[in-house]
Design a protein around this motif. Structure first.
Motif, PDB file in Angstrom:
ATOM      1  N   ASP A  60      -3.360  -8.520 -10.565  1.00  0.00           N
ATOM      2  CA  ASP A  60      -2.553  -8.201 -11.743  1.00  0.00           C
ATOM      3  C   ASP A  60      -1.933  -9.476 -12.308  1.00  0.00           C
ATOM      4  O   ASP A  60      -2.090 -10.563 -11.751  1.00  0.00           O
ATOM      5  N   LYS A 119       6.300  -6.422  -3.416  1.00  0.00           N
ATOM      6  CA  LYS A 119       4.839  -6.382  -3.299  1.00  0.00           C
ATOM      7  C   LYS A 119       4.220  -6.847  -4.612  1.00  0.00           C
ATOM      8  O   LYS A 119       4.575  -6.355  -5.687  1.00  0.00           O
ATOM      9  N   MET A 120       3.302  -7.806  -4.516  1.00  0.00           N
ATOM     10  CA  MET A 120       2.572  -8.269  -5.692  1.00  0.00           C
ATOM     11  C   MET A 120       1.085  -8.204  -5.394  1.00  0.00           C
ATOM     12  O   MET A 120       0.654  -8.559  -4.291  1.00  0.00           O
ATOM     13  N   ASP A 121       0.303  -7.748  -6.361  1.00  0.00           N
ATOM     14  CA  ASP A 121      -1.145  -7.595  -6.193  1.00  0.00           C
ATOM     15  C   ASP A 121      -1.864  -8.804  -6.775  1.00  0.00           C
ATOM     16  O   ASP A 121      -1.519  -9.277  -7.866  1.00  0.00           O
ATOM     17  N   ASP A 155       1.304   2.458  -1.489  1.00  0.00           N
ATOM     18  CA  ASP A 155       2.511   2.463  -2.330  1.00  0.00           C
ATOM     19  C   ASP A 155       3.204   3.815  -2.256  1.00  0.00           C
ATOM     20  O   ASP A 155       4.433   3.897  -2.141  1.00  0.00           O
ATOM     21  N   TYR A 166       4.625  -7.690 -17.122  1.00  0.00           N
ATOM     22  CA  TYR A 166       3.646  -7.260 -16.122  1.00  0.00           C
ATOM     23  C   TYR A 166       2.471  -6.622 -16.835  1.00  0.00           C
ATOM     24  O   TYR A 166       2.637  -5.795 -17.741  1.00  0.00           O
ATOM     25  N   TYR A 173       1.594 -11.405 -13.899  1.00  0.00           N
ATOM     26  CA  TYR A 173       3.058 -11.367 -13.854  1.00  0.00           C
ATOM     27  C   TYR A 173       3.636 -12.500 -14.690  1.00  0.00           C
ATOM     28  O   TYR A 173       3.231 -13.661 -14.556  1.00  0.00           O
ATOM     29  N   TYR A 210      -1.081  -4.621 -15.837  1.00  0.00           N
ATOM     30  CA  TYR A 210      -1.918  -3.991 -14.831  1.00  0.00           C
ATOM     31  C   TYR A 210      -3.380  -4.210 -15.175  1.00  0.00           C
ATOM     32  O   TYR A 210      -3.805  -3.986 -16.299  1.00  0.00           O
ATOM     33  N   GLY A 259       2.110  -2.493  -7.958  1.00  0.00           N
ATOM     34  CA  GLY A 259       2.113  -3.946  -7.900  1.00  0.00           C
ATOM     35  C   GLY A 259       3.436  -4.565  -8.271  1.00  0.00           C
ATOM     36  O   GLY A 259       3.550  -5.795  -8.321  1.00  0.00           O
ATOM     37  N   THR A 260       4.449  -3.724  -8.535  1.00  0.00           N
ATOM     38  CA  THR A 260       5.763  -4.239  -8.930  1.00  0.00           C
ATOM     39  C   THR A 260       6.884  -3.722  -8.028  1.00  0.00           C
ATOM     40  O   THR A 260       8.055  -3.798  -8.393  1.00  0.00           O
ATOM     41  N   VAL A 285       1.902 -10.468  -0.238  1.00  0.00           N
ATOM     42  CA  VAL A 285       0.616 -10.514  -0.939  1.00  0.00           C
ATOM     43  C   VAL A 285      -0.511 -10.356   0.065  1.00  0.00           C
ATOM     44  O   VAL A 285      -0.621 -11.131   1.015  1.00  0.00           O
TER      45      VAL A 285
END
Length: 213
Positions: A106, A101-103, A188, A210, A108, A212, A165-166, A20
């Motif tokens: 976003d 990877k997580m943003d 990405d 998820y 989850y 976005y 983000g996934t 992150v």
């Protein structure tokens, strides 16, 4: 049914490191709350603070993660560092067999990480990620279900595109691709194209769980 079938095959989950890069304090609070709710029993969090500092809310949530045996490693980066450099640094210092990877901006669901690992183990793909099925439009404060003829919504097949983000990738494949590069944008794409160019497969799974933003 797909989730149930995949999980019935799993005897033991591999280790995963969540990467992150956080630039907004409020968004980091939201993401830490979502990480606390993850159904995956164990994972490592590689938290990169991009010109921000942890506050009291962050510390409380980090303590909650650590109580459930989640390893939390915090790194600070100054404003001059770009996204690719930060993510690559976090990945390189991680220990998981997979990186996720997580943003921070976003949303989850609690099954997010476990769903991705289920799909990775089932398909044997080097990278797994979600389709873009749900989008939150912040100015209008609504969440929409996306329907179109485009390929971003189709699920359960190999593809060259997944929601950034996934991304969940095998560590060895990501390392061979040069992680996320050292650029300020298209990080990405750098990872996905690098893995694909090395002969790796990318699997796009369902977008449920998820959103976005």
């Amino acid at each position: 049914l797909l989730r149930k079938r995949r999980r019935s095959k799993v005897k033991k989950y591999p280790s995963v490191s969540v990467l992150v890069s956080a630039v907004r304090a409020d968004d980091l609070t939201n993401l830490l709350q979502q990480l606390c709710a993850q159904s995956l029993p164990s994972f490592e969090l590689q938290l990169g603070l991009h010109a921000i500092k942890v506050n009291a809310s962050h510390k409380k949530l980090i303590q909650a993660l650590e109580k459930r045996k989640v390893s939390v490693n915090i790194y600070s980066f100054d404003q001059e560092k770009n996204l690719g450099t930060i993510l690559s640094s976090l990945a390189q210092s991680s220990t998981g067999e997979f990186i996720a990877k997580m943003d921070d901006d976003d949303y989850y669901g609690p099954e997010h990480l476990r769903d991705l690992l289920d799909a990775a183990l089932d398909t044997k793909a080097e990278v797994v990620g979600r389709a873009m099925n749900y989008i939150y439009l912040e100015p209008l404060n609504i969440t929409v279900r996306k329907f179109s003829r485009g390929s971003m919504q189709t699920v359960e097949h190999y593809s060259d595109w997944i929601c950034g983000g996934t991304i969940l990738a095998k560590r060895s494949a990501a390392q061979s691709a040069g992680w996320f590069g050292s650029g300020s944008s298209a990080v990405d794409h750098f990872l996905l194209s690098g893995i694909a160019n090395n002969g790796g497969k990318i699997w796009r799974t369902f977008g449920d769980g998820y959103i976005y933003r």
